[in-house]
Design a protein around this motif. Structure first.
Motif, PDB file in Angstrom:
ATOM      1  N   ALA A  53     107.901  15.060 106.096  1.00 24.31           N
ATOM      2  CA  ALA A  53     109.050  14.912 105.002  1.00 24.31           C
ATOM      3  C   ALA A  53     109.163  13.413 104.401  1.00 24.31           C
ATOM      4  CB  ALA A  53     110.333  15.762 105.446  1.00 24.31           C
ATOM      5  N   ILE A  54     109.459  12.638 105.533  1.00 26.79           N
ATOM      6  CA  ILE A  54     109.862  11.482 105.521  1.00 26.79           C
ATOM      7  C   ILE A  54     108.538  10.731 104.602  1.00 26.79           C
ATOM      8  CG2 ILE A  54     110.135   9.035 106.198  1.00 26.79           C
ATOM      9  CD1 ILE A  54     111.785  10.543 108.388  1.00 26.79           C
ATOM     10  N   VAL A  55     107.332  10.906 105.282  1.00 31.51           N
ATOM     11  CA  VAL A  55     105.925  10.182 104.546  1.00 31.51           C
ATOM     12  C   VAL A  55     106.075  10.723 103.197  1.00 31.51           C
ATOM     13  CG1 VAL A  55     103.527  10.102 104.572  1.00 31.51           C
ATOM     14  CG2 VAL A  55     104.899   9.661 106.676  1.00 31.51           C
ATOM     15  N   LEU A  56     106.316  11.916 102.850  1.00 34.94           N
ATOM     16  CA  LEU A  56     105.672  12.657 101.569  1.00 34.94           C
ATOM     17  C   LEU A  56     106.838  11.937 100.524  1.00 34.94           C
ATOM     18  CD1 LEU A  56     105.033  16.267 101.954  1.00 34.94           C
ATOM     19  CD2 LEU A  56     103.545  14.622 101.216  1.00 34.94           C
ATOM     20  N   THR A  57     108.055  12.089 100.941  1.00 31.64           N
ATOM     21  CA  THR A  57     109.109  11.472  99.807  1.00 31.64           C
ATOM     22  C   THR A  57     108.974   9.990  99.761  1.00 31.64           C
ATOM     23  OG1 THR A  57     110.654  11.612 101.502  1.00 31.64           O
ATOM     24  CG2 THR A  57     110.792  13.559  99.819  1.00 31.64           C
ATOM     25  N   ARG A  58     108.795   9.262 100.949  1.00 32.06           N
ATOM     26  CA  ARG A  58     108.478   8.010 100.598  1.00 32.06           C
ATOM     27  C   ARG A  58     107.395   7.717  99.788  1.00 32.06           C
ATOM     28  NH1 ARG A  58     111.789   5.174 104.487  1.00 32.06           N
ATOM     29  NH2 ARG A  58     113.699   6.032 104.131  1.00 32.06           N
ATOM     30  N   SER A  59     106.197   8.434  99.829  1.00 30.50           N
ATOM     31  CA  SER A  59     105.062   7.969  99.211  1.00 30.50           C
ATOM     32  C   SER A  59     105.243   8.142  97.755  1.00 30.50           C
ATOM     33  CB  SER A  59     103.943   8.853  99.459  1.00 30.50           C
ATOM     34  OG  SER A  59     103.884   9.234 100.909  1.00 30.50           O
ATOM     35  N   VAL A  60     106.263   9.226  97.389  1.00 37.37           N
ATOM     36  CA  VAL A  60     106.238   9.480  95.839  1.00 37.37           C
ATOM     37  C   VAL A  60     107.481   8.191  95.368  1.00 37.37           C
ATOM     38  CG1 VAL A  60     106.958  10.886  94.140  1.00 37.37           C
ATOM     39  CG2 VAL A  60     105.977  11.892  95.999  1.00 37.37           C
ATOM     40  N   ALA A  61     108.362   7.999  96.227  1.00 38.77           N
ATOM     41  CA  ALA A  61     109.241   6.863  95.768  1.00 38.77           C
ATOM     42  C   ALA A  61     108.388   5.595  95.636  1.00 38.77           C
ATOM     43  CB  ALA A  61     110.121   6.662  96.926  1.00 38.77           C
ATOM     44  N   TRP A  62     107.461   5.465  96.541  1.00 42.46           N
ATOM     45  CA  TRP A  62     106.616   4.036  96.332  1.00 42.46           C
ATOM     46  C   TRP A  62     105.876   4.165  95.089  1.00 42.46           C
ATOM     47  CZ3 TRP A  62     101.330   3.147  95.615  1.00 42.46           C
ATOM     48  CH2 TRP A  62     100.977   1.786  95.799  1.00 42.46           C
ATOM     49  N   ILE A  63     105.346   5.483  94.651  1.00 43.04           N
ATOM     50  CA  ILE A  63     104.647   5.569  93.209  1.00 43.04           C
ATOM     51  C   ILE A  63     105.614   5.377  92.091  1.00 43.04           C
ATOM     52  CG2 ILE A  63     103.403   7.295  91.735  1.00 43.04           C
ATOM     53  CD1 ILE A  63     102.227   8.593  94.336  1.00 43.04           C
ATOM     54  N   GLU A  64     106.726   5.747  92.417  1.00 48.01           N
ATOM     55  CA  GLU A  64     108.007   5.527  91.477  1.00 48.01           C
ATOM     56  C   GLU A  64     108.039   4.335  91.002  1.00 48.01           C
ATOM     57  OE1 GLU A  64     111.063   8.116  92.852  1.00 48.01           O
ATOM     58  OE2 GLU A  64     112.154   7.931  90.944  1.00 48.01           O
ATOM     59  N   ARG A  65     108.384   3.465  92.079  1.00 47.81           N
ATOM     60  CA  ARG A  65     108.647   1.916  92.022  1.00 47.81           C
ATOM     61  C   ARG A  65     107.317   1.461  91.328  1.00 47.81           C
ATOM     62  NH1 ARG A  65     110.971   2.300  96.849  1.00 47.81           N
ATOM     63  NH2 ARG A  65     109.059   1.629  97.905  1.00 47.81           N
ATOM     64  N   ARG A  66     106.165   1.784  91.853  1.00 48.04           N
ATOM     65  CA  ARG A  66     104.990   1.236  91.102  1.00 48.04           C
ATOM     66  C   ARG A  66     104.859   1.365  89.875  1.00 48.04           C
ATOM     67  NH1 ARG A  66     101.116  -0.146  89.427  1.00 48.04           N
ATOM     68  NH2 ARG A  66      99.042  -0.604  90.158  1.00 48.04           N
TER      69      ARG A  66
END
Ligand SMILES: Nc1ncnc2c1ncn2[C@@H]1O[C@H](COP(=O)(O)OP(=O)(O)OP(=O)(O)O)[C@@H](O)[C@H]1O
Ligand SMILES: [Mg+2]
Lengths: 276, 285
Positions: free
Chosen positions: A255-268
């Protein structure tokens, strides 16, 4: 509509989240505190189990769970259920994104469609999707398709809500600039409407991924024959609490990895929108 | 001597807005007439809410007029066109495009973003004083820098007529002064009497006098023309001119005209409508 949305979906939410990010130093101390809290609880649990205050075969223990996890990794037992869950989430997300984004844009750009669907979408967003579980099982059975339906069902509404809000909030002035320069429709769509909506879309995708995982696990718990949820279910029934706990740890990490990756894409991709 | 063919011809223009739940129709511009000559820089002043933005928006082709004629180069204006560009009242830069990409937008929209177009954009980045800042995003720019980009974006398409709606209104006094000088410099870069035809809306009378060849004073809304004042200060203009007696006298006179329009209750004289032919009379009075 925005009032019913607890997470982003309003233009205000982005800046607030960013303001929180900006206060990284304060978050750092909160992070350390959180870690201490976690260690204390796990320590107490371990002591209670080791001292025999609780039955370890009943309550499991952190050390037992880690040992079980290491064993699952060693024997390779972990990978099939992990992959199965990931597959459900991935398939569900693909459908959610492919259907949700165009549908949301369409609804958001048309006042009539928006008026027609707005109450329905907010109700569907607000009602916990698990109440539909029996009906979905009745309609679709308990096979792989039914699991997919549950994942999509739980994921698509947060995405829709956000994309609709984004499409409705495209600044009038941006469109005016496009009009003044006689931009062709396609260019306006690609270079104005799409980027203006992107922050909302990505916030929606981030929420949807979290909800997709919940959907996948719930589906596996109740009607699965594979996946991490199914592992938790079967190991608990077999009184192998350590293994059940190990699977829960994996779900948490996922759960943490999935949401964090999307958050990273979001910032990117929406770095330009940060106002701080 | 025959008068030169006007660039922009405004005759008895009437524009209204439909607003409120009942859709009541209210006139924002009523019987406005004047001409703009080629290469002329026109400033338009008037009380707040009198219909300046409405009129400019109509010239840009974003809203229709409900009466009169509005012609650019003898062609009726009936929608947005490549021959016009607009600098908005608020910085309306796209936050997802950097400085260069923002300036390129108009050319891209016209399908003219070729090597020559890119070269022109690079030139403009330098001209508006943003050299080396081409890859910055709008959120990294100050208000003054944003309006420079806005200006460059409007200039990039090389329009026949450039429309500016209080582009410096949101800037602090100092930045504003700097931008006024920059604008005259950019203007005069094409050569004296060879700058683009421009219509500049402002609340700031000294700004209008400093920048323009002619200042038009509009009445309280619905707007019509109250005075049409020829500014015969020499070009190139320098900031020092703002302190000359001629400049100050002209500013004072225009401020009086605007104030007479702004004061509510006090019935201003402007029953008389002015067309561009008899401006000499008003300018003298
Ligand atoms: N979209 C609109 N719908 C209805 N009425 C409008 C609209 N835009 C402007 N108006 C009205 O038309 C009148 C003229 O407005 P406009 O914005 O043109 O004034 P302005 O001279 O540009 O004012 P300011 O100097 O404050 O910018 C005002 O009374 C305003 O309330
Ligand atoms: Mg205005």
């Amino acid at each position: 509509m925005t009032t019913q949305v607890s997470q982003p979906a309003s233009p205000i939410a982005g800046p607030i989240e960013r303001a929180i990010n900006a206060r990284k130093d304060k978050k750092l101390t909160t992070g350390t505190l959180g870690l201490i809290g976690l260690v204390v609880v796990l320590g107490a649990w371990q002591i209670a189990a080791s001292a025999g205050w609780v039955d370890a075969s009943f309550a499991s223990s952190p050390v037992g769970a880690v040992r079980a996890l290491v064993h699952m990794i060693g024997t390779g037992e972990l990978w099939p259920p992990l992959l199965s869950t990931l597959e459900s989430v991935a398939c569900g997300m693909i459908i959610t994104v492919v259907v949700g984004i165009p549908l949301g844009l369409l609804i958001g750009r048309s006042n009539t469609l928006y008026g027609l669907t707005e109450p329905l979408v907010s109700i569907m967003y607000s009602v916990p999707f698990v109440v539909f579980l029996p009906i979905i099982i009745f309609w679709f059975g308990i096979g792989a398709e039914a699991r997919l339906v549950i994942v999509v069902w739980s994921a698509i509404f947060p995405l829709l809500i956000n994309v609709i809000a984004g499409a409705r909030n495209v600044d009038r002035h941006y469109l005016q600039v496009a009009t003044v320069f006689c931009a062709p429709r396609l260019l306006t769509l690609r270079s104005v409407t799409f980027p203006a909506t992107l922050p909302f879309v990505l916030a929606g995708v981030r929420q949807a991924v979290g909800r997709a995982l919940v959907g996948a696990i719930v589906a596996e718990l109740f009607m699965g024959n594979a996946g991490l949820g199914y592992v938790v279910q079967t190991e608990t029934s077999g009184f192998k609490m350590d293994d059940a706990m190990a699977a829960i740890v994996v779900i948490a990490v996922l759960a943490i990895v999935l949401t964090r990756s999307v958050a990273w894409i979001e910032r990117r991709f929406t770095f330009w929108s940060s106002s701080v | 001597m025959a008068p030169p063919r006007p660039k922009l011809r405004v005759r008895d223009v009437e524009i209204g807005h439909r607003s409120g739940r009942k859709g009541t129709y209210a006139l924002a511009v009523d019987g406005l007439s004047f001409d703009v000559a080629p290469n002329e820089f026109i400033a338009v002043v008037g009380p707040s809410g009198c219909g300046k933005t409405t009129f400019l928006t109509a010239v840009a082709g974003l809203i229709p007029i409900s009466g009169g004629t509005l012609e650019l180069d003898d062609h009726r204006i009936d929608g947005p066109g490549r021959d016009r560009s607009l600098v908005f009242q608020q910085a309306s830069l796209f936050p997802w495009r950097n400085v260069v990409q923002n300036i390129e937008f108009g050319l891209k929209a016209h399908g003219r973003l070729d090597a020559a177009g890119r070269a022109r954009v690079a030139e403009l980045v330098e001209l508006v004083g943003l050299g080396g800042k081409g890859d910055k995003y709008p959120r990294e720019l100050s208000g003054g820098m944003s309006q420079r980009v806005n200006l460059a974006r409007a200039l990039a398409t090389d329009p026949e007529l450039i429309l500016l709606d209080e582009p410096f209104a949101a800037l602090d006094a100092q930045t504003r002064e700097v931008m006024q000088e920059e604008l005259t410099r950019i203007w005069q870069a094409d050569g004296v009497k060879a700058g683009k035809t421009a219509m500049f809306i402002t609340h700031d009378v000294p700004e209008a006098v400093f920048l323009a060849d002619r200042v038009l004073v509009l009445s309280r809304g619905p707007a019509h023309l109250v005075a049409d004042i020829h500014v015969d200060l020499p070009r190139p203009r320098t900031p020092a001119m703002k302190r000359t007696p001629e400049f100050l006298a002209m500013s004072d006179r225009i401020v009086d005209l605007v104030m007479a329009q702004s004061q509510i209750g006090k019935q201003a004289q402007p029953g008389r409508r002015v067309t561009s032919d008899d401006h000499a009379g008003v300018a003298a009075g």
